[in-house]
Motif scaffolding. Structure first.
Motif, PDB file in Angstrom:
ATOM      1  N   PRO A   1       0.580  -1.249  -0.051  1.00  0.00           N
ATOM      2  CA  PRO A   1       0.029   0.326  -0.198  1.00  0.00           C
ATOM      3  C   PRO A   1       0.738   1.033  -0.237  1.00  0.00           C
ATOM      4  N   ASP A   2       2.194   1.493   0.527  1.00  0.00           N
ATOM      5  CA  ASP A   2       2.717   2.276   0.559  1.00  0.00           C
ATOM      6  C   ASP A   2       4.326   2.213   0.422  1.00  0.00           C
ATOM      7  N   PHE A   3       5.560   3.314   0.779  1.00  0.00           N
ATOM      8  CA  PHE A   3       7.021   2.688   0.559  1.00  0.00           C
ATOM      9  C   PHE A   3       7.253   2.107   1.843  1.00  0.00           C
ATOM     10  N   ARG A   4       6.970   2.604   3.118  1.00  0.00           N
ATOM     11  CA  ARG A   4       6.822   2.865   4.350  1.00  0.00           C
ATOM     12  C   ARG A   4       6.440   0.754   4.252  1.00  0.00           C
ATOM     13  N   THR A   5       5.772   0.290   4.298  1.00  0.00           N
ATOM     14  CA  THR A   5       5.335  -1.137   4.581  1.00  0.00           C
ATOM     15  C   THR A   5       6.045  -1.509   3.677  1.00  0.00           C
ATOM     16  N   TRP A   6       6.092  -1.204   2.517  1.00  0.00           N
ATOM     17  CA  TRP A   6       7.280  -2.552   1.660  1.00  0.00           C
ATOM     18  C   TRP A   6       8.706  -2.559   1.898  1.00  0.00           C
ATOM     19  N   TYR A   7       9.274  -1.132   2.395  1.00  0.00           N
ATOM     20  CA  TYR A   7      10.733  -1.111   2.621  1.00  0.00           C
ATOM     21  C   TYR A   7      10.989  -2.283   3.947  1.00  0.00           C
ATOM     22  N   THR A   8       9.881  -1.408   5.289  1.00  0.00           N
ATOM     23  CA  THR A   8      10.034  -2.235   6.208  1.00  0.00           C
ATOM     24  C   THR A   8       9.819  -3.746   6.119  1.00  0.00           C
ATOM     25  N   GLU A   9       9.391  -4.431   5.758  1.00  0.00           N
ATOM     26  CA  GLU A   9       8.655  -5.602   5.424  1.00  0.00           C
ATOM     27  C   GLU A   9      10.264  -6.070   4.743  1.00  0.00           C
ATOM     28  N   TRP A  10      10.680  -5.658   4.368  1.00  0.00           N
ATOM     29  CA  TRP A  10      12.179  -6.098   3.224  1.00  0.00           C
ATOM     30  C   TRP A  10      13.162  -6.240   4.605  1.00  0.00           C
ATOM     31  N   LEU A  11      12.281  -5.181   5.718  1.00  0.00           N
ATOM     32  CA  LEU A  11      14.283  -5.465   6.872  1.00  0.00           C
ATOM     33  C   LEU A  11      13.334  -6.006   7.677  1.00  0.00           C
ATOM     34  N   ARG A  12      12.220  -6.605   7.537  1.00  0.00           N
ATOM     35  CA  ARG A  12      11.794  -7.657   8.976  1.00  0.00           C
ATOM     36  C   ARG A  12      12.003  -8.678   7.761  1.00  0.00           C
ATOM     37  N   ARG A  13      11.487  -9.226   6.604  1.00  0.00           N
ATOM     38  CA  ARG A  13      12.018 -10.456   5.772  1.00  0.00           C
ATOM     39  C   ARG A  13      13.790 -11.310   6.208  1.00  0.00           C
ATOM     40  N   SER A  14      14.574  -9.714   6.105  1.00  0.00           N
ATOM     41  CA  SER A  14      15.491 -10.580   5.703  1.00  0.00           C
ATOM     42  C   SER A  14      16.898 -11.200   6.498  1.00  0.00           C
ATOM     43  N   SER A  15      15.521 -11.368   7.804  1.00  0.00           N
ATOM     44  CA  SER A  15      16.380 -12.090   9.275  1.00  0.00           C
ATOM     45  C   SER A  15      16.556 -13.763   8.579  1.00  0.00           C
TER      46      SER A  15
END
Length: 185
Positions: free
Chosen positions: A171-185
């Protein structure tokens, strides 16, 4: 919204890099878990004026508060301005798609879709990306793009002309980017 926790984002990227010293995660060999400095407000304003756009708030605040790529989803977050590697200053990621985005008037054009377009797109892909900014390359002709105007402004879509169509991924850039930060663990 708008504000980002620059220190938190950079700390998380350092953590991801420490967990992936071989850069084996998808795209890590390209973005190297590096994050360029944030852009000065005046530089982003000049970009907006030159292209006749107001960047979506979440993206704009990221590049002015956190950094202008490359650490991010796919092969890395494409820089808004001239792409340079943080540690060397060398240019990177300038390709036809990045340069096409910066053609006069292209970013300010209306985004042509009201709804996602799933399935094979073929030759019309270039027309569909007007009014969007490339955020990341996923490989094999697939790109993630930020919608810059119209009712879908601020949404993040993926275009895969050969197989996946042009569809909403966040839905937005913040969600897209922070999901990458989370899922890349």
């Amino acid at each position: 919204m708008g504000s980002w926790d620059e220190g938190g984002v950079r700390a998380r990227i350092r953590e991801l890099a420490a967990r992936d010293p071989e850069r084996s995660r998808f795209g890590a060999d390209t973005h190297r878990y590096e994050l360029s400095p944030a852009l000065p407000e005046v530089e982003v304003g000049a970009f907006e004026e030159a292209h006749g756009v107001d960047l979506p708030t979440e993206y704009r605040s990221f590049v002015t508060e956190v950094g202008d790529g490359p650490a991010g989803p796919g092969h890395g977050l494409m820089p808004l301005t001239v792409p340079r590697r943080p540690e060397t200053g060398e240019e990177w990621a300038v390709d036809d798609e990045w340069e096409e985005d910066r053609l006069p008037g292209r970013l300010a054009e209306p985004f042509p879709l009201a709804e996602p377009l799933p399935g094979r797109i073929g030759a019309s892909a270039g027309e569909l990306t007007r009014g969007t900014l490339m955020l990341a390359e996923e490989g094999c002709g697939s790109y993630v793009r930020l919608i810059l105007n119209g009712p879908r402004k601020g949404e993040v879509w993926q275009i895969d002309p050969d197989w996946g169509g042009f569809v909403l991924v966040s839905p937005d850039f913040r969600t897209w980017y922070t999901e990458w930060l989370r899922r890349s663990s």
